[in-house]
Design an enzyme around this catalytic site. Structure first.
Site, short mmCIF file in Angstrom:
data_model
loop_
_atom_site.label_atom_id
_atom_site.label_comp_id
_atom_site.label_asym_id
_atom_site.label_seq_id
_atom_site.Cartn_x
_atom_site.Cartn_y
_atom_site.Cartn_z
N ALA A 145 0.77 -1.23 0.00
CA ALA A 145 0.00 0.00 0.00
C ALA A 145 0.81 1.29 0.00
O ALA A 145 0.33 2.33 -0.48
CB ALA A 145 -0.94 0.01 1.20
N ALA A 146 2.01 1.29 0.59
CA ALA A 146 2.75 2.53 0.77
C ALA A 146 3.27 3.05 -0.58
O ALA A 146 3.60 2.26 -1.46
CB ALA A 146 3.91 2.32 1.73
N GLY A 148 0.67 5.27 -0.54
CA GLY A 148 -0.74 5.46 -0.27
C GLY A 148 -1.62 6.06 -1.35
O GLY A 148 -2.79 6.34 -1.09
N SER A 149 -1.13 6.25 -2.55
CA SER A 149 -1.98 6.85 -3.58
C SER A 149 -3.23 6.01 -3.83
O SER A 149 -4.35 6.53 -3.86
CB SER A 149 -1.20 7.05 -4.88
OG SER A 149 -0.71 5.82 -5.38
N LYS A 150 -3.04 4.71 -3.99
CA LYS A 150 -4.18 3.84 -4.28
C LYS A 150 -4.96 3.50 -3.01
O LYS A 150 -6.17 3.33 -3.05
CB LYS A 150 -3.70 2.58 -4.99
CG LYS A 150 -3.01 2.90 -6.31
CD LYS A 150 -2.34 1.67 -6.92
CE LYS A 150 -1.49 2.06 -8.11
NZ LYS A 150 -0.30 2.87 -7.72
N ASP A 184 2.22 -2.94 4.15
CA ASP A 184 3.48 -2.79 3.44
C ASP A 184 4.58 -3.35 4.35
O ASP A 184 4.41 -3.42 5.56
CB ASP A 184 3.77 -1.34 3.08
CG ASP A 184 4.66 -1.21 1.85
OD1 ASP A 184 4.11 -1.03 0.74
OD2 ASP A 184 5.89 -1.30 1.99
N ASP A 192 -0.61 -4.14 -6.02
CA ASP A 192 0.15 -3.21 -6.84
C ASP A 192 1.62 -3.54 -6.58
O ASP A 192 2.26 -2.97 -5.71
CB ASP A 192 -0.17 -1.77 -6.47
CG ASP A 192 0.48 -0.77 -7.42
OD1 ASP A 192 0.36 -0.95 -8.64
OD2 ASP A 192 1.11 0.18 -6.93
N CYS A 194 3.79 -0.94 -12.67
CA CYS A 194 4.12 0.21 -13.52
C CYS A 194 5.33 -0.12 -14.38
O CYS A 194 6.14 0.75 -14.70
CB CYS A 194 4.36 1.46 -12.68
SG CYS A 194 5.65 1.30 -11.42
#
Length: 315
Positions: free
Chosen positions: A121-122, A124-126, A144, A186, A239
């Site tokens: 998660a870190a 934290g955008s998503k 995370d 992610d 990404c």
């Protein structure tokens, strides 16, 4: 479009050029990767409505252009260049985020009653986007393994006013015996879709790095699938543009689990065909439903997204 400083002096490894020339139009990829990305924000609907935020910023001279695939997303232009200094940012009304990064939570589509895991998660955008989509209901586990990144995650969750979130610290592969409705993976990756943010990607890249990271990604995705309830959904995203980290990971999951269903992704954006074979390996034909976005497709960072359902009955 504005080129990055000393863009003409940036060198690409021969092996990188050879690989990416086979995968895409390398010159277009190179050009956009060495160009500053368009600045973008996402409205945090936990604190303000989209309409009110747009009105506030337009009154200050900013021009906002909607991101077609995310109702809360906007490209932003104005006299000021440091969006992070805006009062609206400090108050948690907006989150600075690339439009392609907004795609995984949109595809995950969590509902307010869901139990959701953001495995990596870190910063934290998503996770903040998921919290807003949950409307501070249900429960979000934001996990995370990196303590320093977790500090940023905690600050961001607090800034946006997320009250339904538990932050945990562990390697994603150690999560066991859970039954989540929705999971976002992610995954850490080689990052070749984000050269415009960090030229170090080019320094660090190597075929061996890609193979090593792909092994970690397979572990994370399998763990996520194991912790998904029947009928639940997991979104896998990276990404990077590397097939071994993207379609290759999905193909591996399909080969090793009978109850996997790949769901089509319909969004208003330009997309490229999924890679169905690479380096002598033929991938499962179902990877065609994965979403592959090269940086030159939408003038964003490059991204790969796949939506997976755990079928109640084996196929």
């Amino acid at each position: 479009m504005t080129k990055l400083p000393n863009a003409d002096k940036v060198t690409f490894k021969d092996a990188f050029i050879e690989r990416y020339s086979e995968l895409t139009d390398f010159e277009k990829f190179k050009e956009i990767s060495l160009t500053y990305p368009r600045k973008a924000i996402r409205v945090n609907t936990l604190k303000i409505s989209v309409k009110d935020l747009v009105t506030r910023l337009e009154a200050k001279g900013w021009t906002l252009t909607p991101v077609p695939w995310c109702p809360e997303g906007f490209w932003i232009e104005g006299a000021q260049t440091d969006i992070g200094n805006l009062l609206e940012h400090t108050l948690g009304y907006i989150y600075v985020q690339d439009p392609s990064s907004m795609i995984p939570p949109v595809v995950l589509n969590p509902k307010p009653e869901d139990l959701v895991l953001d495995m990596c998660a870190a910063p934290g955008s998503k996770a903040t986007q998921i919290a807003a989509m949950l409307q501070n209901k249900g429960l979000l586990i934001a996990n995370d393994e990196d303590y320093n990144r977790l500090k940023a995650l905690g600050m961001n969750m607090q800034r946006v006013g997320a009250h339904n979130t538990i932050i945990t610290k562990m390697h994603g592969r150690n999560i066991k015996n859970q039954q989540f409705d929705k999971i976002l993976v992610d995954a850490p990756c080689s990052g070749t879709g984000t050269i415009c943010k960090s030229l170090r990607v080019l320094q660090d890249w190597s075929p061996n790095l890609v193979k090593r990271v792909a092994g970690q990604q397979r572990q994370l995705l399998q763990t996520a699938f194991n912790n998904l309830k029947k009928g639940g959904e997991v979104v896998y995203s990276t990404c990077t543009m590397e097939p071994q980290e993207n379609e290759g990971v999905i193909s591996w999951l399909l080969e090793n689990n009978a109850d996997v269903q790949i769901l089509p992704i319909e969004l208003l954006l330009k997309r490229s065909d999924a890679i169905t074979s690479f380096d002598g390996t033929q991938y499962d034909s179902r990877v065609k439903d994965c979403l592959r976005i090269w940086p030159q497709d939408n003038n964003t960072e490059g991204f790969f997204v796949c939506k997976i359902r755990k079928n109640p009955e084996n196929l």
